[in-house]
Design a protein around this motif. Structure first.
Motif, PDB file in Angstrom:
ATOM      1  N   UNK A  87       1.809  -8.628 -13.408  1.00 56.68           N
ATOM      2  CA  UNK A  87       3.044  -8.034 -12.874  1.00 56.68           C
ATOM      3  C   UNK A  87       3.009  -6.509 -12.896  1.00 56.68           C
ATOM      4  N   UNK A  88       2.247  -5.935 -13.829  1.00 58.81           N
ATOM      5  CA  UNK A  88       2.228  -4.475 -13.973  1.00 58.81           C
ATOM      6  C   UNK A  88       0.816  -3.909 -13.855  1.00 58.81           C
ATOM      7  N   UNK A  89      -0.008  -4.574 -13.041  1.00 52.87           N
ATOM      8  CA  UNK A  89      -1.420  -4.207 -12.950  1.00 52.87           C
ATOM      9  C   UNK A  89      -1.618  -2.769 -12.471  1.00 52.87           C
ATOM     10  N   UNK A  90      -0.792  -2.340 -11.522  1.00 50.31           N
ATOM     11  CA  UNK A  90      -0.940  -0.987 -10.972  1.00 50.31           C
ATOM     12  C   UNK A  90       0.012   0.007 -11.632  1.00 50.31           C
ATOM     13  N   UNK A  91       0.741  -0.437 -12.668  1.00 53.90           N
ATOM     14  CA  UNK A  91       1.672   0.475 -13.329  1.00 53.90           C
ATOM     15  C   UNK A  91       2.920  -0.234 -13.799  1.00 53.90           C
ATOM     16  N   UNK A  92       3.679   0.449 -14.637  1.00 59.41           N
ATOM     17  CA  UNK A  92       4.836  -0.162 -15.293  1.00 59.41           C
ATOM     18  C   UNK A  92       5.977  -0.484 -14.330  1.00 59.41           C
ATOM     19  N   UNK A  94       5.938  -2.289 -11.787  1.00 57.20           N
ATOM     20  CA  UNK A  94       5.801  -3.672 -11.299  1.00 57.20           C
ATOM     21  C   UNK A  94       5.951  -3.767  -9.778  1.00 57.20           C
ATOM     22  N   UNK A  95       5.186  -2.962  -9.044  1.00 57.91           N
ATOM     23  CA  UNK A  95       5.222  -2.981  -7.584  1.00 57.91           C
ATOM     24  C   UNK A  95       4.220  -3.992  -7.032  1.00 57.91           C
ATOM     25  N   UNK A  96       4.718  -4.988  -6.286  1.00 56.06           N
ATOM     26  CA  UNK A  96       3.836  -5.991  -5.688  1.00 56.06           C
ATOM     27  C   UNK A  96       2.807  -5.335  -4.773  1.00 56.06           C
ATOM     28  N   UNK A  97       3.269  -4.407  -3.941  1.00 56.07           N
ATOM     29  CA  UNK A  97       2.379  -3.741  -2.987  1.00 56.07           C
ATOM     30  C   UNK A  97       1.275  -2.963  -3.694  1.00 56.07           C
ATOM     31  N   UNK A  99       0.134  -3.457  -6.719  1.00 55.04           N
ATOM     32  CA  UNK A  99      -0.756  -4.405  -7.389  1.00 55.04           C
ATOM     33  C   UNK A  99      -1.777  -4.992  -6.415  1.00 55.04           C
ATOM     34  N   UNK A 100      -1.301  -5.388  -5.234  1.00 54.78           N
ATOM     35  CA  UNK A 100      -2.189  -5.940  -4.208  1.00 54.78           C
ATOM     36  C   UNK A 100      -3.226  -4.903  -3.795  1.00 54.78           C
ATOM     37  N   UNK A 101      -2.757  -3.683  -3.589  1.00 52.43           N
ATOM     38  CA  UNK A 101      -3.657  -2.610  -3.166  1.00 52.43           C
ATOM     39  C   UNK A 101      -4.756  -2.366  -4.198  1.00 52.43           C
ATOM     40  N   UNK A 102      -4.395  -2.413  -5.470  1.00 54.00           N
ATOM     41  CA  UNK A 102      -5.378  -2.193  -6.535  1.00 54.00           C
ATOM     42  C   UNK A 102      -6.415  -3.314  -6.551  1.00 54.00           C
ATOM     43  N   UNK A 103      -5.968  -4.562  -6.423  1.00 52.55           N
ATOM     44  CA  UNK A 103      -6.890  -5.697  -6.414  1.00 52.55           C
ATOM     45  C   UNK A 103      -7.849  -5.606  -5.226  1.00 52.55           C
ATOM     46  N   UNK A 104      -7.322  -5.338  -4.033  1.00 48.57           N
ATOM     47  CA  UNK A 104      -8.173  -5.254  -2.843  1.00 48.57           C
ATOM     48  C   UNK A 104      -9.176  -4.118  -2.970  1.00 48.57           C
ATOM     49  N   UNK A 105      -8.734  -3.013  -3.554  1.00 50.30           N
ATOM     50  CA  UNK A 105      -9.622  -1.868  -3.759  1.00 50.30           C
ATOM     51  C   UNK A 105     -10.768  -2.223  -4.707  1.00 50.30           C
ATOM     52  N   UNK A 106     -10.434  -2.928  -5.795  1.00 54.81           N
ATOM     53  CA  UNK A 106     -11.448  -3.288  -6.780  1.00 54.81           C
ATOM     54  C   UNK A 106     -12.429  -4.341  -6.254  1.00 54.81           C
ATOM     55  N   UNK A 107     -12.005  -5.092  -5.228  1.00 56.52           N
ATOM     56  CA  UNK A 107     -12.866  -6.141  -4.679  1.00 56.52           C
ATOM     57  C   UNK A 107     -13.620  -5.690  -3.429  1.00 56.52           C
ATOM     58  N   UNK A 108     -13.498  -4.425  -3.077  1.00 58.66           N
ATOM     59  CA  UNK A 108     -14.222  -3.929  -1.906  1.00 58.66           C
ATOM     60  C   UNK A 108     -15.718  -4.144  -2.090  1.00 58.66           C
ATOM     61  N   UNK A 152       6.988 -16.019  -0.123  1.00 56.00           N
ATOM     62  CA  UNK A 152       6.527 -15.839  -1.497  1.00 56.00           C
ATOM     63  C   UNK A 152       6.717 -14.422  -2.005  1.00 56.00           C
ATOM     64  N   UNK A 153       5.965 -14.094  -3.036  1.00 52.67           N
ATOM     65  CA  UNK A 153       6.084 -12.777  -3.672  1.00 52.67           C
ATOM     66  C   UNK A 153       4.798 -12.508  -4.441  1.00 52.67           C
ATOM     67  N   UNK A 154       4.725 -11.368  -5.087  1.00 57.03           N
ATOM     68  CA  UNK A 154       3.553 -11.035  -5.894  1.00 57.03           C
ATOM     69  C   UNK A 154       2.278 -10.997  -5.067  1.00 57.03           C
ATOM     70  N   UNK A 155       1.267 -11.712  -5.531  1.00 52.50           N
ATOM     71  CA  UNK A 155      -0.041 -11.705  -4.871  1.00 52.50           C
ATOM     72  C   UNK A 155      -0.175 -12.760  -3.772  1.00 52.50           C
ATOM     73  N   UNK A 156       0.907 -13.458  -3.447  1.00 51.27           N
ATOM     74  CA  UNK A 156       0.847 -14.551  -2.466  1.00 51.27           C
ATOM     75  C   UNK A 156       0.198 -14.168  -1.132  1.00 51.27           C
TER      76      UNK A 156
END
Length: 200
Positions: A87-92, A94-97, A99-108, A152-156
């Motif tokens: 829920x707070x992967x990209x910061x406290x 708790x922004x869904x957008x 968080x998604x951006x951080x995951x996609x960046x790390x999986x490039x 949905x919400x979050x990483x959906x």
């Protein structure tokens, strides 16, 4: 009427539990129904630890039977991250957008076959004079390189479900509930209902 409290302020989340408990004559409450503010700091390093921490803390404070959940996304190529920090992967904030951006960046650059992931949910049941119990559920998938779907919400929007050929955000609520990690955990909880009710 007997009562069980779900350690959430989310009324939508409580509906799943109402469908389970109401036919057994048990009224479902949420943290919005209690006359005090309860904020449990999630200091555990696993979903199990956090769910147990929330359930036992709220049960002790209110003297009620409590169900708490902790859930999130585990990505194999990221060594299980974001995990309990989903829920707070990209910061406290708790922004869904974010968080998604951080995951996609790390999986490039990570090839499609190595983007496996799972949603996990752990439910903990705690209460006076009962031993805390947990059940868990998961939903397997992969991380899609682009956002798809509006539900949905979050990483959906980036969680692709191969068996459906869609991301979680492209599924209808009923389709999602049928395969979701929380739905799987609820099915296991249902099998324990007679035991839980007996201890109420």
């Amino acid at each position: 009427m007997k009562e069980i409290l779900i350690a959430t302020s989310n009324k939508g989340k409580a509906k799943d539990f109402e469908a389970l408990f109401t036919p057994h004559g048990i009224r479902v409450l949420t943290l919005q129904d209690v006359d005090r503010t309860i904020d449990v700091e999630e200091t555990g390093i696993t979903f199990e630890e956090n769910a147990i921490l929330k359930a036992e803390t709220v049960a002790r404070l209110l003297g009620k039977t409590v169900i708490a959940d902790d859930s999130g996304l585990e990505i194999a190529a990221l060594d299980g991250r974001p995990g309990v920090y989903s829920a707070r992967y990209a910061g406290a904030d708790k922004s869904d957008e974010a968080n998604i951006e951080k995951v996609l960046s790390e999986l490039q650059g990570v090839p499609e076959g190595e983007r496996t992931a799972r949603f996990r949910c752990v439910l903990a049941v705690a209460g006076p004079a009962m031993t805390t119990e947990t059940v868990s559920g998961s939903c397997e998938g992969t991380i899609h390189p682009e956002r798809k779907g509006e539900n949905g919400f979050g990483y959906d929007p980036i969680f692709y479900v191969p068996s459906k050929g869609k991301t979680m955000a492209e599924l209808t609520p009923d389709e999602k509930n049928a395969i979701s990690h929380r739905g799987a955990a609820l099915k296991k909880l249902e099998k324990k209902l007679p035991d839980i009710i007996q201890k109420r």
